[in-house]
Design an enzyme around this catalytic site. Structure first.
Site, PDB file in Angstrom:
ATOM      1  CG  HIS A   1      -3.124   3.654   2.281  1.00  0.00           C
ATOM      2  ND1 HIS A   1      -3.523   3.357   0.991  1.00  0.00           N
ATOM      3  CD2 HIS A   1      -3.244   2.495   2.988  1.00  0.00           C
ATOM      4  CE1 HIS A   1      -3.850   2.089   0.921  1.00  0.00           C
ATOM      5  NE2 HIS A   1      -3.701   1.543   2.116  1.00  0.00           N
TER       6      HIS A   1
ATOM      7  CG  ASN B   1      -6.685  -0.456   0.999  1.00  0.00           C
ATOM      8  OD1 ASN B   1      -6.039   0.065   0.090  1.00  0.00           O
ATOM      9  ND2 ASN B   1      -6.105  -1.053   2.029  1.00  0.00           N
TER      10      ASN B   1
ATOM     11  CB  CYS C   1      -0.960   0.005   1.184  1.00  0.00           C
ATOM     12  SG  CYS C   1      -2.251  -1.236   0.998  1.00  0.00           S
TER      13      CYS C   1
END
Ligand code: UT7
Length: 331
Positions: free
Chosen positions: A256, A286, A116
């Protein structure tokens, strides 16, 4: 001559049309809209359903959106980096295919993988090339087709992840705008808590391992959550401190999008007003490498030249970091 900095000069984005809502997930696993919304902030995510289309499909769409909006001749692009944790296939670079498909025929290209944190680390890589003077037009894409390795019977993961892509163009700037400072970290002790065990070189998939389902992504949510909250907030706070910035100096937090509670914790640590916190997790979930460029894509019209943006990310590995960035244009 003034120092060359690396600025973002254009943004593009793409998410697939298919919407997977919390309501539909309720029919697939034992969960409910109220739990998902209150624990994660996610209402829906986008899924790329078309057979045979991988991450490059998303990357190409985002890049084409940028090229069209900017009026850019793709032949001028010198480097295409695709940040992704879900490449199209092994042994063949997703970035090479993407670059060719968008007409970036004079570019070289490669993939960059840091779970990520891929796009955040990619910002560092692209900026270093620009600052060195070696290249002047770098297309940095964050794209992931997470649905390709999610087990839609595992409620710990299937409620969180979605598919999408975002693209930015990095160019030299002589007004001091763009990347100002970075604080990037990793710790391999974290890999047991978030991984797709089978399908890599340690444990190739065969008929037996396939049946165990370990080619799907697994996470120990609680441990990842705790580490994400602590580390993302920590680097964001440190980067502000060492650049003598107060919360008043910060125009935006671009964090994020893994869980709204993790983003809120980071914003609270640096005492930032909610209005300054970019948020689109409710729409996309996500999207791994795509979260940061998709934030820029959604917020581009609100960004002003000179705005101080604090980027922050945390992901598998573990990998994490923060970047202090000055926005370079009004749209
Ligand atoms: O991109 C970077 C990587 N990922 C992340 O940063 C994600 C980090 N982790 C998280 O976001 C959260 O840990 C999750 C959203 C995955 C889980 O939230 P949580 O608040 O940590 O829940 P939990 O795992 O502590 O579970 C609490 C309860 C449990 O029930 P009991 O034991 O209290 O009865 C779970 O079984 O909630 C249950 N539960 C669910 N209930 C309904 C877990 N998942 C679900 C679900 N729906 N989807």
């Amino acid at each position: 001559m003034s120092k060359i900095t690396a600025a973002i000069t254009a943004v593009g984005g793409y998410v697939p049309d298919f919407v997977l809502s919390n309501k539909v997930l309720e029919t697939m696993v034992e969960t409910n809209d109220e739990w998902i919304t209150s624990r994660t902030g996610i209402k829906e995510r986008r899924i790329l359903k078309d057979e045979g289309k991988g991450t490059s499909f998303l990357a190409i769409k985002a890049a084409e959106d940028l090229i069209q909006k900017k009026g850019l001749d793709p032949k001028e692009i010198e480097l295409v980096i695709v940040c992704t944790a879900t490449p199209d296939m092994k042994a063949a670079s997703t970035a090479a295919y993407t670059a060719t498909q968008i007409g970036a025929v004079n570019a070289f290209s490669y993939d960059l993988e840091a779970a990520c944190s891929s796009f955040l680390f990619g910002m560092s890589t692209a900026s270093a090339y620009i600052e060195s003077g070696r290249y002047k037009k770098i297309l940095l894409i964050g794209a992931d087709k997470n649905s390709s390795f999610i087990n839609y019977k595992d409620r710990a993961t299937c409620i969180i992840f979605g598919d999408g892509a975002g693209a930015v163009l990095f160019e030299p700037n002589e007004e001091g705008l763009g990347l100002q400072d970075e604080l990037l970290r990793s710790n391999g002790e974290g890999r047991e808590f978030l991984q797709a065990t089978y399908g890599g070189s340690s444990y190739p998939i065969n008929a037996d391992t396939y049946n165990e389902g370990k080619h799907y992504v697994f996470q120990d949510g609680k441990t990842v959550f705790k580490n994400a909250v602590f580390n993302m907030a920590d680097v964001a706070e440190k980067i502000l401190k060492r650049n003598n910035l107060t919360n008043d100096d910060v125009a935006w937090l671009a964090a994020h999008q893994a869980n709204k509670r993790i983003i809120d914790a980071t914003a609270n640590r640096i005492d930032l007003d909610k209005k300054k916190v970019m948020m689109n997790i409710q729409k996309y979930g996500n999207t791994t490498s795509a979260t940061l460029p998709l934030l820029l894509f959604d917020y581009e019209s609100q960004l002003k030249k000179g705005d101080n943006i604090v980027f922050a990310a945390f992901g598998g590995g573990f990998t994490w970091g923060s970047i202090y960035f000055k926005w370079a244009y009004n749209s």
